[in-house]
Design an enzyme around this catalytic site. Structure first.
Site, PDB file in Angstrom:
ATOM      1  N   ASP A 174       9.522  13.826   5.975  1.00  0.00           N
ATOM      2  CA  ASP A 174       9.183  13.815   4.662  1.00  0.00           C
ATOM      3  C   ASP A 174       9.088  12.399   3.934  1.00  0.00           C
ATOM      4  O   ASP A 174      10.006  11.855   3.677  1.00  0.00           O
ATOM      5  CB  ASP A 174       9.611  15.189   3.513  1.00  0.00           C
ATOM      6  CG  ASP A 174       9.249  15.523   2.734  1.00  0.00           C
ATOM      7  OD1 ASP A 174       8.414  16.516   1.806  1.00  0.00           O
ATOM      8  OD2 ASP A 174       9.772  15.195   1.224  1.00  0.00           O
ATOM      9  N   GLU A 181       9.339  11.429  -0.364  1.00  0.00           N
ATOM     10  CA  GLU A 181       9.167  11.346  -1.819  1.00  0.00           C
ATOM     11  C   GLU A 181       8.268   9.905  -2.648  1.00  0.00           C
ATOM     12  O   GLU A 181       8.777   8.740  -2.217  1.00  0.00           O
ATOM     13  CB  GLU A 181      10.203  11.803  -2.393  1.00  0.00           C
ATOM     14  CG  GLU A 181      11.053  13.038  -1.919  1.00  0.00           C
ATOM     15  CD  GLU A 181      10.003  14.337  -2.463  1.00  0.00           C
ATOM     16  OE1 GLU A 181       9.187  13.506  -3.456  1.00  0.00           O
ATOM     17  OE2 GLU A 181      10.204  14.859  -1.492  1.00  0.00           O
ATOM     18  N   HIS A 210      12.182  18.833  -2.941  1.00  0.00           N
ATOM     19  CA  HIS A 210      11.767  18.112  -3.007  1.00  0.00           C
ATOM     20  C   HIS A 210      12.299  16.669  -3.223  1.00  0.00           C
ATOM     21  O   HIS A 210      12.315  15.399  -4.104  1.00  0.00           O
ATOM     22  CB  HIS A 210      10.943  17.498  -4.553  1.00  0.00           C
ATOM     23  CG  HIS A 210       9.728  18.607  -4.924  1.00  0.00           C
ATOM     24  ND1 HIS A 210       8.144  18.620  -4.276  1.00  0.00           N
ATOM     25  CD2 HIS A 210       9.874  19.911  -5.536  1.00  0.00           C
ATOM     26  CE1 HIS A 210       7.834  20.150  -4.923  1.00  0.00           C
ATOM     27  NE2 HIS A 210       8.749  20.324  -5.934  1.00  0.00           N
ATOM     28  N   ASP A 214      13.773  18.421   2.119  1.00  0.00           N
ATOM     29  CA  ASP A 214      12.276  18.766   2.768  1.00  0.00           C
ATOM     30  C   ASP A 214      12.104  18.764   4.853  1.00  0.00           C
ATOM     31  O   ASP A 214      10.567  19.715   5.322  1.00  0.00           O
ATOM     32  CB  ASP A 214      10.854  18.503   1.768  1.00  0.00           C
ATOM     33  CG  ASP A 214      11.104  18.992   0.441  1.00  0.00           C
ATOM     34  OD1 ASP A 214      11.322  19.533   0.586  1.00  0.00           O
ATOM     35  OD2 ASP A 214       9.881  18.368  -0.527  1.00  0.00           O
TER      36      ASP A 214
END
Length: 781
Positions: A604, A606, A742, A747
């Site tokens: 994952d 961001e 998030h 995540d």
């Protein structure tokens, strides 16, 4: 900030047009008719402002223009320029059917409604009411149905809404374009694309010969070039016509054929054959539908017979495959007629004794054995039944060749997805000089990237000594490979329309040349020079190689067929021909399985925004999973070297201060690449995370190409009918801890749990790798 507009030099379009006329006048003077010379002279005598106006119109789409829409800075007095063009006959008032059709097609809805109001009021006040909410196609249909568009009505519209003009001398102009480009063109767009860098010149030659030196030959070729878009228009609108209109259109083409000129060169002959074959196929479509519509005419049997003869008539105008196949099938379907039965025998004998190509010969042999000798199955069926099975990981669904390459490499082969490109590259590199550089090369302008005679046998006939000289190199594989790699190095990445630069080309070519049966490659390449159109496709998907006991490569060619794939006639022909020539050729049926040994990397990220090409990663986490257990992990904040937007800070909790002292992505790229390895890339909405990781790694010089596994897609399949498949909602649905949503680590950890849920629902079929290898090797023996 908007990108700056390209500033074209003054008289940009005019300069190109003048250059074109200069080339035509000097190189093609002998093939120009008086009307073409008159057009050139008329244009040259115009004032420069009139020349500018006309050339600008030529470079726009369409035939009819409102003068208020075509005003240009370089034409300060448009009225005077248009007056000169009207006087010279290069513009006129819209009046022809072609003019009216062009205006109707390109006019906007407001203009169409204005025409309806003017025409209906003047012609017939009792016309049915047209709603102003009607769509543009509905208005166009209304205008056509009630015949509202006439020279008089368009003139009335022009008087009230702005003067219209229509281009003239288009046939003459199209002939000039045809001589230069060798195909049907309506503008000089190629020059603009070249100058924008979108379509750079080929750079193969600096001096060009004339495409045609014989006027009758050029005129005949132009006539067939103009027919092609007409037929394409009929094909595109075919389904919108009723059966009677379809037959009427075909009968009209049948009559037009009587006026077609005799082809005077091989390329034009092939164009004529292609037109006739296409018309035959349209007739067969009509025959199929008409047979189901017995109410079409009083005598349905007579109607079918007439359409059958019409199709046969079209096919008989083409002397080669695939028209010959269609003829044979029609004769066979109507063999109860003695004349058809006799024609069947004659056609089959012709195809067996004097085939136009290998495809025709293989089809005729198969047809004779099945239909006439009552063989129960076709060669295609027999070939498919002889295929062994290769079992691939289902993650390669949609990437069959890539999965097969991975499988064979695990078995110790050098394996490549070669398909047609390997053979086209051998052809192109071996024959680079006759193709692109010799004086006899049929490249006639800077835009052409392959010889225009390649689709016919003219390429071989014109350059036979040079071609045979190059083919002789193949007698000594070491000499041939040396020359091929020399040409590869000298011409690398030069754009051409014969082959593309496969990333493994320099490795595959030596394997093919050294591993092919003696004398066979020269024969294959010679066939391609003589009939490139038919002999340049259908080659097997994979090239496999292993070193023999003697130290030379042993190669194998593999065609793959997964569920839903079909084996086309040209593929079957190529496979059987290659096998007859001595290659080890296999057809492998593909089945799918799911390996329990898979290693997944669940990732994952961001980011600073949603576009991988512009935005950057701020947080990344990865968990390596095997047998449902996490076996390793990786995580890091990342300094994106830019500010994080406020709304993203609020969403993720990642602030500019938090990443200020974090490593740059370039500082973790090597470690991340090693961590990922050749695992399966898993993410929730995988294209987003994969796109960012690939972009970031790419900037650091690390390519990423892995199978992808999307937990959004797979959860939809495994657990259909849920209200939402967002990560947060799925975590709630299945009681998955997600305490810091998030953030990448949280995540990614939740996505690991989704992967476990998906695996629990998946039926796993295990096939031992050793058994698969034995099966494959046995198929090659």
């Amino acid at each position: 900030m908007a990108a700056p507009q390209l500033q074209l030099p003054p008289d940009y379009y005019l300069t190109h047009f003048r250059d074109l006329l200069a080339v035509l006048h000097s190189r093609y003077h002998s093939v120009l008719l008086p009307q073409h010379l008159q057009l050139i002279e008329t244009f040259q005598q115009l004032p420069i402002t009139a020349q500018r106006q006309w050339v600008r119109l030529l470079n726009r789409k369409g035939l009819v223009f409102a003068l208020k829409d075509v005003e240009y800075v370089e034409v300060p007095d448009q009225a005077a320029a248009v007056a000169k063009l009207l006087q010279a006959g290069l513009l006129d008032k819209p009046s022809s059917d072609e003019d009216l059709a062009d205006w109707l097609q390109r006019a906007n809805k407001e203009h169409l409604l204005a025409l309806v109001e003017l025409a209906s009021g003047a012609a017939n006040p009792a016309l049915p009411l047209l709603k102003k909410s009607s769509t543009k196609p509905q208005i166009q249909q209304y205008i056509e149905q009630h015949q509202l568009l006439t020279p008089a009505s368009i003139q009335l519209w022009s008087e009230q809404h702005g003067e219209l003009v229509a281009l003239r001398a288009q046939t003459e102009l199209q002939y000039l374009y045809f001589l230069y480009f060798g195909r049907f063109e309506t503008s000089l767009t190629a020059f603009t694309l070249r100058d924008l860098g979108i379509l750079p010149g080929s750079g193969f030659k600096q001096e060009f010969q004339a495409r045609y030196t014989d006027r009758d030959q050029a005129l005949a070729a132009f006539a067939y070039a103009r027919l092609k878009p007409e037929l394409q228009s009929l094909q595109q609108g075919w389904k919108s016509l009723d059966l009677l209109a379809q037959e009427a259109a075909l009968r009209q083409w049948q009559q037009q054929m009587l006026e077609w000129p005799e082809p005077l060169d091989e390329r034009t002959r092939l164009q004529r054959e292609a037109l006739c074959t296409a018309l035959g196929r349209l007739t067969e479509k009509l025959l199929t539908h008409a047979s189901a519509d017995v109410a079409l005419v009083d005598d349905a049997h007579r109607q079918r017979a007439a359409l059958t003869q019409l199709a046969i008539g079209f096919y008989q105008q083409s002397a080669s495959y695939p028209a010959s196949e269609r003829l044979l099938r029609l004769y066979y379907a109507n063999r109860s007629d003695p004349q058809m039965a006799e024609a069947l025998q004659q056609q089959l004998q012709q195809m067996l004794e004097n085939p136009s190509c290998d495809d025709e010969l293989w089809f005729a042999r198969d047809f004779a054995s099945r239909k006439l000798q009552q063989k129960p199955t076709s060669d295609l069926t027999d070939f498919l039944r002889s295929a062994a099975t290769i079992t691939l990981d289902e993650l390669y669904l949609g990437q069959t060749e890539r999965g097969a390459v991975h499988f064979y490499r695990q078995q110790g082969y050098q394996a490549f997805h070669a398909e047609n490109e390997l053979w086209l590259s051998l052809f192109g590199l071996l024959l680079w000089q006759p193709l692109f550089e010799s004086e006899q090369s049929a490249i006639y302008n800077e835009f052409e990237r392959r010889p225009r005679d390649l689709s016919s046998g003219e390429f071989y006939r014109r350059q036979q000594p040079l071609i045979e000289q190059q083919l002789a190199l193949l007698a000594d594989p070491a000499v041939a490979v040396k020359q091929l790699l020399k040409t590869y190095s000298a011409q690398f990445q030069k754009a051409n329309a014969v082959f593309s630069w496969h990333p493994d080309l320099a490795t595959m070519l030596p394997l093919l040349v050294h591993g092919a049966p003696a004398g066979v490659l020269a024969k294959i390449i010679r066939q391609m020079t003589q009939d490139f159109r038919r002999c340049s496709s259908g080659f097997p998907d994979l090239l496999l190689a292993r070193e023999s006991a003697a130290g030379t490569p042993e190669i194998q060619l593999v065609e793959l067929k997964a569920v839903g794939d079909s084996l086309r006639r040209n593929q079957l022909t190529r496979l059987m021909s290659l096998r007859e020539l001595g290659f080890a050729v296999s057809l492998m049926q593909v089945q799918w399985w799911q390996s329990p040994d898979r290693v997944y990397v669940v990732i994952d990220v961001e980011t600073t925004g949603g576009k991988a090409e512009n935005d950057r990663i701020t947080d990344i986490a990865a968990y390596k999973v095997q047998y449902g257990d996490i076996i390793d992990e990786f995580s890091s904040l990342v300094n994106p070297q830019r500010r994080i937007p406020y709304f993203i800070q609020k969403l993720t909790g990642i602030t500019n201060d938090m990443v200020a002292s974090a490593p740059l992505f370039s500082e973790i790229a090597a470690k991340l690449t090693e961590f990922i390895g050749d695992s399966i890339f898993v993410a929730h909405n995988v294209n987003f995370d994969y796109g960012f990781v690939r972009a970031e790694l790419g900037r650091c010089g690390y390519p990423l190409q892995l199978p992808k596994f999307c937990t959004v897609v797979q959860m939809r399949r495994a657990y259909p009918g849920l209200a939402s498949y967002s990560l947060g909602k799925l975590a709630q649905q299945f009681d998955i801890p997600l305490h810091n949503h998030h953030r990448a680590a949280a995540d990614a950890r939740a996505t690991v749990e989704l992967l476990k849920l998906i695996q629990a629902k998946t039926v796993v079929g295990v096939v031992e790798p050793e058994a698969m290898a034995d099966e494959v090797l046995e198929a090659h023996r």
